[in-house]
Design a protein around this motif. Structure first.
Motif, PDB file in Angstrom:
ATOM      1  N   MET A 459      -1.703 -11.396 -10.938  1.00  0.00           N
ATOM      2  CA  MET A 459      -2.431 -10.194 -10.522  1.00  0.00           C
ATOM      3  C   MET A 459      -1.513  -8.973 -10.441  1.00  0.00           C
ATOM      4  SD  MET A 459      -5.267 -11.425  -7.760  1.00  0.00           S
ATOM      5  CE  MET A 459      -4.320 -12.432  -6.664  1.00  0.00           C
ATOM      6  N   ASN A 470      -7.343  -7.486  -0.012  1.00  0.00           N
ATOM      7  CA  ASN A 470      -7.460  -6.860  -1.336  1.00  0.00           C
ATOM      8  C   ASN A 470      -8.670  -7.484  -2.043  1.00  0.00           C
ATOM      9  OD1 ASN A 470      -7.026  -5.754  -3.884  1.00  0.00           O
ATOM     10  ND2 ASN A 470      -4.802  -5.969  -3.733  1.00  0.00           N
ATOM     11  N   ARG A 471      -9.855  -7.048  -1.648  1.00  0.00           N
ATOM     12  CA  ARG A 471     -11.062  -7.755  -2.097  1.00  0.00           C
ATOM     13  C   ARG A 471     -11.412  -7.466  -3.548  1.00  0.00           C
ATOM     14  NH1 ARG A 471     -14.959  -7.612   3.210  1.00  0.00           N
ATOM     15  NH2 ARG A 471     -13.389  -8.394   4.661  1.00  0.00           N
ATOM     16  N   MET A 472     -10.785  -6.438  -4.131  1.00  0.00           N
ATOM     17  CA  MET A 472     -11.022  -6.219  -5.560  1.00  0.00           C
ATOM     18  C   MET A 472     -10.408  -7.331  -6.391  1.00  0.00           C
ATOM     19  SD  MET A 472     -11.258  -2.401  -6.732  1.00  0.00           S
ATOM     20  CE  MET A 472     -12.234  -1.180  -5.857  1.00  0.00           C
ATOM     21  N   ARG A 490     -17.618  -7.802  -5.353  1.00  0.00           N
ATOM     22  CA  ARG A 490     -18.559  -7.511  -6.422  1.00  0.00           C
ATOM     23  C   ARG A 490     -18.850  -8.775  -7.226  1.00  0.00           C
ATOM     24  NH1 ARG A 490     -17.288  -1.469  -8.609  1.00  0.00           N
ATOM     25  NH2 ARG A 490     -17.330  -0.506  -6.565  1.00  0.00           N
ATOM     26  N   GLU A 494     -18.937  -7.076 -12.910  1.00  0.00           N
ATOM     27  CA  GLU A 494     -19.159  -5.710 -12.408  1.00  0.00           C
ATOM     28  C   GLU A 494     -17.871  -4.901 -12.479  1.00  0.00           C
ATOM     29  OE1 GLU A 494     -22.022  -4.289  -9.030  1.00  0.00           O
ATOM     30  OE2 GLU A 494     -21.202  -6.245  -8.519  1.00  0.00           O
TER      31      GLU A 494
ATOM     32  N   SER B 213      -1.414  -2.650  -7.992  1.00  0.00           N
ATOM     33  CA  SER B 213      -2.144  -3.905  -7.836  1.00  0.00           C
ATOM     34  C   SER B 213      -2.571  -4.122  -6.388  1.00  0.00           C
ATOM     35  CB  SER B 213      -1.278  -5.069  -8.315  1.00  0.00           C
ATOM     36  OG  SER B 213      -0.020  -5.036  -7.692  1.00  0.00           O
ATOM     37  N   SER B 214      -1.997  -3.333  -5.474  1.00  0.00           N
ATOM     38  CA  SER B 214      -2.345  -3.471  -4.058  1.00  0.00           C
ATOM     39  C   SER B 214      -3.499  -2.552  -3.688  1.00  0.00           C
ATOM     40  CB  SER B 214      -1.125  -3.115  -3.207  1.00  0.00           C
ATOM     41  OG  SER B 214      -0.653  -1.827  -3.572  1.00  0.00           O
ATOM     42  N   TYR B 215      -4.148  -1.946  -4.689  1.00  0.00           N
ATOM     43  CA  TYR B 215      -5.100  -0.863  -4.431  1.00  0.00           C
ATOM     44  C   TYR B 215      -6.072  -1.131  -3.279  1.00  0.00           C
ATOM     45  CZ  TYR B 215      -8.920   2.378  -4.702  1.00  0.00           C
ATOM     46  OH  TYR B 215      -9.861   3.294  -4.342  1.00  0.00           O
ATOM     47  N   ASP B 216      -6.802  -2.225  -3.354  1.00  0.00           N
ATOM     48  CA  ASP B 216      -7.868  -2.393  -2.366  1.00  0.00           C
ATOM     49  C   ASP B 216      -7.327  -2.690  -0.971  1.00  0.00           C
ATOM     50  OD1 ASP B 216     -10.623  -1.958  -2.345  1.00  0.00           O
ATOM     51  OD2 ASP B 216     -11.058  -4.097  -2.135  1.00  0.00           O
ATOM     52  N   ALA B 217      -6.171  -3.366  -0.922  1.00  0.00           N
ATOM     53  CA  ALA B 217      -5.544  -3.601   0.387  1.00  0.00           C
ATOM     54  C   ALA B 217      -5.146  -2.257   0.997  1.00  0.00           C
ATOM     55  CB  ALA B 217      -4.328  -4.499   0.226  1.00  0.00           C
ATOM     56  N   ASN B 218      -4.565  -1.381   0.182  1.00  0.00           N
ATOM     57  CA  ASN B 218      -4.141  -0.057   0.659  1.00  0.00           C
ATOM     58  C   ASN B 218      -5.342   0.808   1.022  1.00  0.00           C
ATOM     59  OD1 ASN B 218      -1.682  -0.024  -1.979  1.00  0.00           O
ATOM     60  ND2 ASN B 218      -1.425  -0.736   0.107  1.00  0.00           N
ATOM     61  N   ARG B 220      -8.390  -0.085   1.909  1.00  0.00           N
ATOM     62  CA  ARG B 220      -9.100  -0.516   3.109  1.00  0.00           C
ATOM     63  C   ARG B 220      -8.265  -0.241   4.352  1.00  0.00           C
ATOM     64  NH1 ARG B 220     -10.546  -5.837   3.352  1.00  0.00           N
ATOM     65  NH2 ARG B 220     -12.464  -5.369   4.446  1.00  0.00           N
TER      66      ARG B 220
END
Lengths: 494, 364
Positions: A459, A470-472, A490, A494, B213-218, B220
């Motif tokens: 990842m 990191n739910r994405m 999602r 999606e 790659s840490s986007y959603d953790a950051n 939120r």
């Protein structure tokens, strides 16, 4: 009542190894040294199969079936008959067996990098799995020189985000405790005593021990609290939310009695609630009492079962002064629980993680506490998914026992575990060599850690904290909109 | 098709920056020339510039650059601003018609100060008051988007190649002591003006190349503290993290860089005691703000600029110095084209922030 059928084929050499291995009396030797099968006593623990030198034994589901009925299954009818005969509460062990409750881990898929962002090879680049669990203050403080002062309360440091769940001495043997403690030390993680106290021989492992304070307060004394890296207040567990514990007097012998501080032969009954905690403010007082007793040097964990309103409960705990919240889901194991409770009370851990993490964020306190989750973590990808949903670390009980030989025959409550784990019978407990056991546990956790690094690298994530929440990184399959909404993910594609 | 903000789009990019430590104001021509060299790192779907020191006559006022999709959105926003701010000057931002830039929104500029009694009632300082107002506009007024809102600075961005964006905004007519530029290569087809970079909040501007790659953790994590990530872009989340760490947590930029591009634990372990203590404290305290995955960013702020790479240096970033002027760019060629013989040229290490600020006595 017969559930399994034991058979042998012609390759049997009549060595009687199976007779010696079977702790349930399902295989005995007749006068002529021939094997006698007592099918109704078999639990399908697979001990005889594993040890038969000729591979001659077969355990199968009994092919004699009750007449099929669309509403009442065979198990339903058998249980009715058993209760009609005994008038008793049905007992069970290990995790819930609700057939229609989805395992959400299996309905979530993980992401990987392609083109726009490089994946990272864990064999070439550092890949960090260390986790720190504990409270964080709201802001920094500087000294007169302008340097940042360390105002962090005590933390637990885990080399990998996996720890061993609470399993009490009494429910499991001292050898299992030894294996867990020694493995935790080697792995740089923690094991948990459960509610039965800490055997003195394990005091040297204090840096890797979490001691539990449950409603029965068995084995709790000042030295106990201070012979630990952290203290866990157990409010409930996933297998039996709202229910206390009952360790039969038969198991309260010798060192178990001494360690629990319960007289030999007397049943050890943990009340359903802590009798000094009837509300959340009482919990705050117990948290602070424990911190006083341990000089504010150790984090305090509060463990609860995942129940319907787990999100506000977790929020209350976060504000109680606790450093870490431990949540045990619907599938969490147990040494003994009423079957109806185990199979019908509580919610799956996946949904609990998602709603707790989201709620703590909405209240802006997620960074203040750490969250450990457990209850049906079977492998490294379950662990990764739990962390991506919002957990800091996972805790494994059943999986750890499986590493030590358990085949989940779910007969722990009989006290006759053939693998020598959930028993106090000396000739059975000696079946586990604690050193060998520790090696198996170390291998298991190291293997999972390697897999976690591989998944993270794919990842493009090289530190576990960037995975947390990191739910994405997750997509759902075979889920409805409500489930996606609660999980905060999602749909695939999606 | 969903537009940016409704779906997360990743993109590759070119970035460039010029900073005059002596406070000398230079025309936007230089930065245009630099970013134009890296034409093929963009795909025509986004370009932009941030400039500091361009509004000396209004330097006490917040300069709001706002995009509107419609007159209706403008009227609603101006009513909103009127209630909260003293608007001392408003005008359209002058643009040059060019066939290369199409579908322009209405682009307006306001110089404002918070109304004193409103500011007092809010119990906020003027920065927080202004940042909340702009977040509210972006969040709740359909068709209005605040591009920048700092003092004596501004962001100019559009859908197009960066050199065309420069021509469109007549960037050569502005003079500033600090410039950053961005050319974008998003992986979607319809570009969106507000989705271009730089991204900005108050005096802070960020141009960024990479995909974290840490986007959603950051995201939120930072949304816990009152930010709302409407664009779903990395740059937006990095900007908010920096604003949170520097303005709300009072970390220095250096300390903030040690949070978002924290050294590996194995590196921290071999540092001297003082560094080790600070670095491990910052990692534990702000673990939610560690940014992983490839990035190179240029952060503009009042009186300074910071260049920072991810800790593995997965994106190119070059720095150079000539006299009092400092240059940063994705490619060395983009520096050489405006300064052929720098005194020094180097590639900053992954995770090592290069921070430059105005020299003492520099008058801006």
């Amino acid at each position: 009542m017969r559930r399994y059928r034991i058979r042998k084929d012609e390759s049997c050499v009549s060595c009687l190894r199976c007779v010696r291995e079977c702790s349930f009396g399902a295989i005995t030797a007749g006068d002529d040294k021939s094997l006698v099968f007592h099918h109704e006593k078999c639990t399908d623990c697979q001990r005889c199969v594993s040890f038969c030198p000729a591979g001659a034994i077969y355990i199968t589901e009994d092919e004699n079936r009750f007449r099929r009925n669309a509403v009442f299954s065979e198990d339903d009818i058998k249980e009715i008959r058993l209760q009609a005969e005994t008038g008793g509460v049905l007992l069970s062990s290990m995790g819930a067996s609700g057939r229609n409750v989805p395992i959400y881990f299996d309905k979530m898929l993980l992401n990987a990098s392609q083109v726009t962002n490089p994946s990272i090879d864990p064999l070439r680049e550092p890949m960090e799995t260390a986790v720190f669990l504990g409270q964080r203050p709201e802001g920094i403080e500087r000294n007169q020189m302008g340097d940042i002062e360390d105002n962090l309360p005590p933390h637990l440091e885990l080399k990998t985000p996996i720890m061993f769940s609470a399993m009490s001495y009494g429910a499991i043997s001292l050898n299992v405790h030894k294996a867990l403690a020694s493995a935790a030390e080697k792995l740089g993680i923690y094991w948990n005593t459960g509610e039965g106290g800490l055997h003195e021989s394990l005091y040297p492992y204090k840096e890797h021990t979490i001691v539990q304070v449950a409603s029965g307060r068995f084995g709790v004394h000042e030295t106990y609290l201070n012979t630990a890296a952290a203290i866990e207040i157990k409010i409930g567990q996933g297998a039996k939310p709202g229910i206390g514990g009952h360790l039969t007097g038969k198991k309260i012998i010798g060192d178990v009695s001494k360690t629990r501080m319960v007289p030999e032969g007397l049943d050890a009954i943990s009340p359903a609630p802590h009798h000094d905690i009837y509300s959340i403010e009482d919990l705050a007082q117990l948290v602070m009492s424990i911190k006083e007793a341990t000089h504010y040097e150790k984090p305090v964990i509060v463990k609860v079962a995942a129940v319907h309103n787990i999100a506000p409960i977790a929020s209350g705990i976060a504000r109680s002064g606790a450093d870490i919240i431990s949540i045990d889901g619907y599938r969490g194991g147990t040494g003994a629980a009423p079957k109806r409770i185990r199979d019908n009370v509580g919610i799956p851990i996946e949904l609990a993680i998602a709603s707790v993490d989201q709620r703590l964020r909405e209240e802006r306190i997620r960074d203040r506490v750490s969250v450990i989750v457990s209850g049906g973590i079977r492998n490294s990808s379950d662990a990764v998914k739990a962390i991506a949903l919002g957990a800091d670390a996972v805790s494994i009980g059943t999986a750890a026992l499986c590493a030590l030989g358990c085949h989940i025959c779910a007969s722990c409550h009989t006290g006759r575990c053939a693998w020598g784990l959930a028993t106090q019978i000396p000739e059975l407990t000696k079946r586990l060599d604690p050193e060998k056991g520790a090696e198996l546990l170390v291998n298991l956790v190291n293997a999972w850690t390697r897999e976690i690094k591989e998944i993270m690298g794919g990842m493009g994530i090289n530190s576990i904290e960037a995975l947390r929440g990191n739910r994405m990184a997750l997509r759902g399959v075979d889920l409805n909109e409500k489930e996606l909404e609660i999980l905060g993910i999602r749909y695939a594609g999606e | 098709m969903k537009r940016e903000g409704e779906v997360r789009i990743s993109s590759g990019c070119a970035i460039s920056g010029i900073f005059c430590k002596d406070g000398k104001r230079i025309s936007g021509e230089a930065i245009r020339k630099s970013i134009a060299v890296m034409h093929n790192r963009s795909n025509g779907l986004g370009g932009g510039f941030a400039a500091y020191g361009i509004y000396p006559q209004y330097k006490e006022y917040f300069a709001l650059h706002i995009f509107y999709d419609s007159q209706l959105a403008r009227e609603e926003t101006e009513r909103f601003l009127d209630k909260r701010f003293d608007i001392i000057n408003l005008s359209k931002i002058p643009v040059r018609q060019t066939p290369k830039i199409a579908d322009a929104p209405l682009i307006w500029r306001y110089f404002v100060l918070p109304l004193p009694h409103m500011l007092q009632d809010s119990q906020l300082d003027e920065d927080e008051y202004t940042s909340r107002a702009t977040i509210m506009i972006n969040d709740s007024i359909t068709g209005a988007y605040v591009v920048s809102c700092g003092k004596d600075m501004g962001v100019f961005k559009a859908v197009g190649y960066p050199e065309d964006v420069a021509d469109f905004y007549r960037i050569e007519e502005y003079e500033g002591y600090s410039w950053t530029a961005h050319g974008r290569y998003p992986t979607n087809t319809p570009g969106w003006w507000a989705g271009s970079h730089p991204f900005s909040l108050l005096d802070l501007t960020v141009v960024h190349n990479g995909e974290i790659s840490s986007y959603d953790a950051n995201r939120r994590a930072v949304e816990m503290y009152g930010y709302s990530c409407n664009l779903l872009t990395d740059t937006e989340v990095i900007t908010y993290i920096l604003d949170y760490l520097t303005r709300k947590q009072r970390l220095t930029l250096k300390e903030s860089s040690e949070v978002i591009a924290a050294p590996f634990w194995s590196t921290i372990a071999i540092k001297d005691e003082e560094d080790r203590k600070r670095l491990s404290y910052l990692r534990k305290m702000y673990s939610s703000f560690l940014v992983t995955g490839p990035f190179s960013i240029l952060v503009g702020f009042r009186g300074g600029m910071m260049a920072l790479n991810d800790r593995l240096k997965l994106r190119s970033l070059v720095a150079a110095e000539k006299g009092s002027t400092v240059y940063f760019s994705s490619e060395e060629a983009a520096i050489r084209v405006i300064e052929e013989n720098p005194d020094r040229i180097w590639a900053p290490q992954g995770g090592d922030a290069v921070i430059v600020t105005l020299e003492k006595g520099a008058d801006v």
